[in-house]
Design a protein around this motif. Structure first.
Motif, mmCIF file in Angstrom:
data_model
loop_
_atom_site.group_PDB
_atom_site.id
_atom_site.type_symbol
_atom_site.label_atom_id
_atom_site.label_comp_id
_atom_site.label_asym_id
_atom_site.label_seq_id
_atom_site.Cartn_x
_atom_site.Cartn_y
_atom_site.Cartn_z
ATOM 1 N N ASP A 111 0.861 -1.175 0.000
ATOM 2 C CA ASP A 111 0.000 0.000 0.000
ATOM 3 C C ASP A 111 0.901 1.229 0.000
ATOM 4 O O ASP A 111 1.428 1.637 1.042
ATOM 5 N N ARG A 112 1.089 1.828 -1.159
ATOM 6 C CA ARG A 112 2.036 2.927 -1.310
ATOM 7 C C ARG A 112 1.503 4.238 -0.732
ATOM 8 O O ARG A 112 2.243 5.225 -0.634
ATOM 9 N N GLU A 113 0.241 4.252 -0.326
ATOM 10 C CA GLU A 113 -0.370 5.447 0.251
ATOM 11 C C GLU A 113 -0.459 5.376 1.771
ATOM 12 O O GLU A 113 -0.954 6.311 2.409
ATOM 13 N N ARG A 114 0.032 4.284 2.343
ATOM 14 C CA ARG A 114 -0.086 4.111 3.790
ATOM 15 C C ARG A 114 0.728 5.175 4.529
ATOM 16 O O ARG A 114 1.864 5.452 4.186
ATOM 17 N N ASN A 115 0.137 5.737 5.540
ATOM 18 C CA ASN A 115 0.798 6.733 6.403
ATOM 19 C C ASN A 115 1.155 8.026 5.677
ATOM 20 O O ASN A 115 2.116 8.712 6.032
ATOM 21 N N GLY A 116 0.380 8.373 4.657
ATOM 22 C CA GLY A 116 0.507 9.688 4.050
ATOM 23 C C GLY A 116 1.427 9.756 2.851
ATOM 24 O O GLY A 116 2.194 8.836 2.589
ATOM 25 N N PRO A 117 1.379 10.874 2.118
ATOM 26 C CA PRO A 117 2.130 11.022 0.875
ATOM 27 C C PRO A 117 3.624 11.269 1.069
ATOM 28 O O PRO A 117 4.420 11.002 0.175
ATOM 29 N N VAL A 118 4.028 11.819 2.234
ATOM 30 C CA VAL A 118 5.446 12.109 2.475
ATOM 31 C C VAL A 118 5.955 11.159 3.551
ATOM 32 O O VAL A 118 5.461 11.159 4.681
ATOM 33 N N VAL A 119 6.937 10.343 3.183
ATOM 34 C CA VAL A 119 7.467 9.321 4.077
ATOM 35 C C VAL A 119 8.973 9.523 4.216
ATOM 36 O O VAL A 119 9.670 9.725 3.215
ATOM 37 N N ILE A 120 9.478 9.475 5.440
ATOM 38 C CA ILE A 120 10.916 9.591 5.670
ATOM 39 C C ILE A 120 11.650 8.514 4.873
ATOM 40 O O ILE A 120 11.311 7.338 4.945
ATOM 41 N N GLY A 121 12.646 8.930 4.103
ATOM 42 C CA GLY A 121 13.449 7.978 3.347
ATOM 43 C C GLY A 121 12.918 7.670 1.959
ATOM 44 O O GLY A 121 13.614 7.030 1.160
ATOM 45 N N ARG A 122 11.701 8.149 1.657
ATOM 46 C CA ARG A 122 11.108 7.894 0.340
ATOM 47 C C ARG A 122 10.987 9.178 -0.470
ATOM 48 O O ARG A 122 10.426 9.172 -1.572
ATOM 49 N N THR A 123 11.512 10.255 0.052
ATOM 50 C CA THR A 123 11.372 11.551 -0.612
ATOM 51 C C THR A 123 12.204 11.638 -1.890
ATOM 52 O O THR A 123 11.845 12.368 -2.811
ATOM 53 N N ILE A 124 13.309 10.905 -1.949
ATOM 54 C CA ILE A 124 14.177 10.920 -3.126
ATOM 55 C C ILE A 124 14.024 9.631 -3.932
ATOM 56 O O ILE A 124 14.019 9.661 -5.169
ATOM 57 N N LYS A 125 13.890 8.520 -3.237
ATOM 58 C CA LYS A 125 13.705 7.222 -3.903
ATOM 59 C C LYS A 125 12.324 6.680 -3.532
ATOM 60 O O LYS A 125 12.175 5.921 -2.558
ATOM 61 N N PRO A 126 11.289 7.062 -4.272
ATOM 62 C CA PRO A 126 9.920 6.678 -3.918
ATOM 63 C C PRO A 126 9.666 5.178 -3.973
ATOM 64 O O PRO A 126 8.710 4.689 -3.370
ATOM 65 N N GLU A 127 10.529 4.439 -4.665
ATOM 66 C CA GLU A 127 10.345 2.994 -4.781
ATOM 67 C C GLU A 127 10.767 2.228 -3.530
ATOM 68 O O GLU A 127 10.633 1.000 -3.467
ATOM 69 N N MET A 128 11.261 2.931 -2.507
ATOM 70 C CA MET A 128 11.747 2.252 -1.306
ATOM 71 C C MET A 128 10.658 1.457 -0.592
ATOM 72 O O MET A 128 10.952 0.478 0.099
ATOM 73 N N ASP A 129 9.393 1.868 -0.734
ATOM 74 C CA ASP A 129 8.320 1.095 -0.102
ATOM 75 C C ASP A 129 8.173 -0.276 -0.754
ATOM 76 O O ASP A 129 7.864 -1.274 -0.087
ATOM 77 N N LEU A 130 8.422 -0.351 -2.060
ATOM 78 C CA LEU A 130 8.381 -1.635 -2.757
ATOM 79 C C LEU A 130 9.507 -2.537 -2.263
ATOM 80 O O LEU A 130 9.312 -3.736 -2.021
ATOM 81 N N TYR A 131 10.696 -1.944 -2.106
ATOM 82 C CA TYR A 131 11.838 -2.713 -1.608
ATOM 83 C C TYR A 131 11.581 -3.188 -0.176
ATOM 84 O O TYR A 131 11.980 -4.295 0.206
ATOM 85 N N SER A 132 10.928 -2.354 0.621
ATOM 86 C CA SER A 132 10.600 -2.741 1.989
ATOM 87 C C SER A 132 9.719 -3.980 2.006
ATOM 88 O O SER A 132 9.913 -4.898 2.821
ATOM 89 N N THR A 133 8.761 -4.021 1.091
ATOM 90 C CA THR A 133 7.858 -5.168 1.024
ATOM 91 C C THR A 133 8.613 -6.429 0.621
ATOM 92 O O THR A 133 8.326 -7.532 1.114
ATOM 93 N N VAL A 134 9.593 -6.290 -0.259
ATOM 94 C CA VAL A 134 10.426 -7.436 -0.628
ATOM 95 C C VAL A 134 11.233 -7.914 0.582
ATOM 96 O O VAL A 134 11.447 -9.122 0.750
ATOM 97 N N CYS A 135 11.661 -6.995 1.437
ATOM 98 C CA CYS A 135 12.342 -7.399 2.672
ATOM 99 C C CYS A 135 11.412 -8.255 3.541
ATOM 100 O O CYS A 135 11.850 -9.234 4.162
#
Length: 216
Positions: A111-135
């Motif tokens: 869910d790329r919208e979870r916890n709002g549009p601005v996420v610490i650590g995803r401001t430059i690399k927005p794909e980090m949430d996808l990588y987190s899910t792979v973790c």
């Protein structure tokens, strides 16, 4: 909290004996408490900005599995056409999923919208949430192996099949469909390595020092 030598060695054993399981599943139900441990391992994966973007859809009904199997078969025929004639025959000889054989399927989403549009650590690399899910998936894989449960990742299936079959909302990213179950045995090596499809790369050729052009 320090890790003992015995605990360290157990972790490395799990890592090196993990396999992508496509067959050898046996009809034994995974106990609820074991499944809970595995899912909690996934839920304790690192995530960018601690956003925890994953969800887990558990699949056990035969009708659902039949629909996914049909989707896999169609995608596999499509995939076979991408290989050379020689490789195509070899590809078609492999068993690359265990959708019907595995007692449990897990679809992992993000869910790329979870916890709002601005996420610490995803401001430059927005794909980090996808990588987190792979973790989270890797944690599930290793936890399953530690429980002597096989896991296989089915990537030869279109997202629209999973989305329609599992009623996944349009705004949710589909990351993986996993097949889990106890198995009769774990292979000594990955099957594709055993079959000679590709060798394991020499790690000394994959390590660089300071710059890409300098091998370690």
């Amino acid at each position: 909290m320090n890790i003992t030598d015995v605990e360290r060695d157990a972790l490395y054993k799990v890592i090196h004996s993990r396999r992508d399981v496509r067959k050898d599943f046996i009809p034994k139900t995974i106990p609820d408490e074991v499944l809970e441990r595995i899912l909690k391992a996934g839920h304790h994966a690192p995530s960018v900005g601690f956003m925890q973007p994953w969800d887990f859809i558990l699949v056990t009904e035969q009708q659902t599995k039949n629909a996914l199997k049909k989707g896999y078969e169609s995608a596999s025929v499509e995939s076979a056409q991408k290989f050379s004639d020689e490789k195509r025959a070899e590809y078609q000889s492999f068993k690359l999923e265990g959708i019907l054989e595995a007692p449990l399927g897990i679809c992992v989403t993000c869910d790329r919208e979870r916890n709002g549009p601005v996420v610490i650590g995803r401001t430059i690399k927005p794909e980090m949430d996808l990588y987190s899910t792979v973790c989270a998936i890797q944690n599930i894989w290793l936890a399953a192996r530690a429980e002597n449960i096989g896991l296989g990742w089915v990537s030869i299936i279109h997202d629209d099949v999973l989305r329609e079959t599992l009623d996944i909302p349009a705004n949710i990213e589909i990351i993986a469909y996993l097949c889990l179950g106890y198995v009769s045995n774990f292979k000594d090596k990955p099957e594709l390595e055993t079959f000679g499809w590709l060798p394991r790369e020499n790690i000394s050729q994959l390590i660089h020092k300071e710059k890409w052009s300098k091998k370690a």
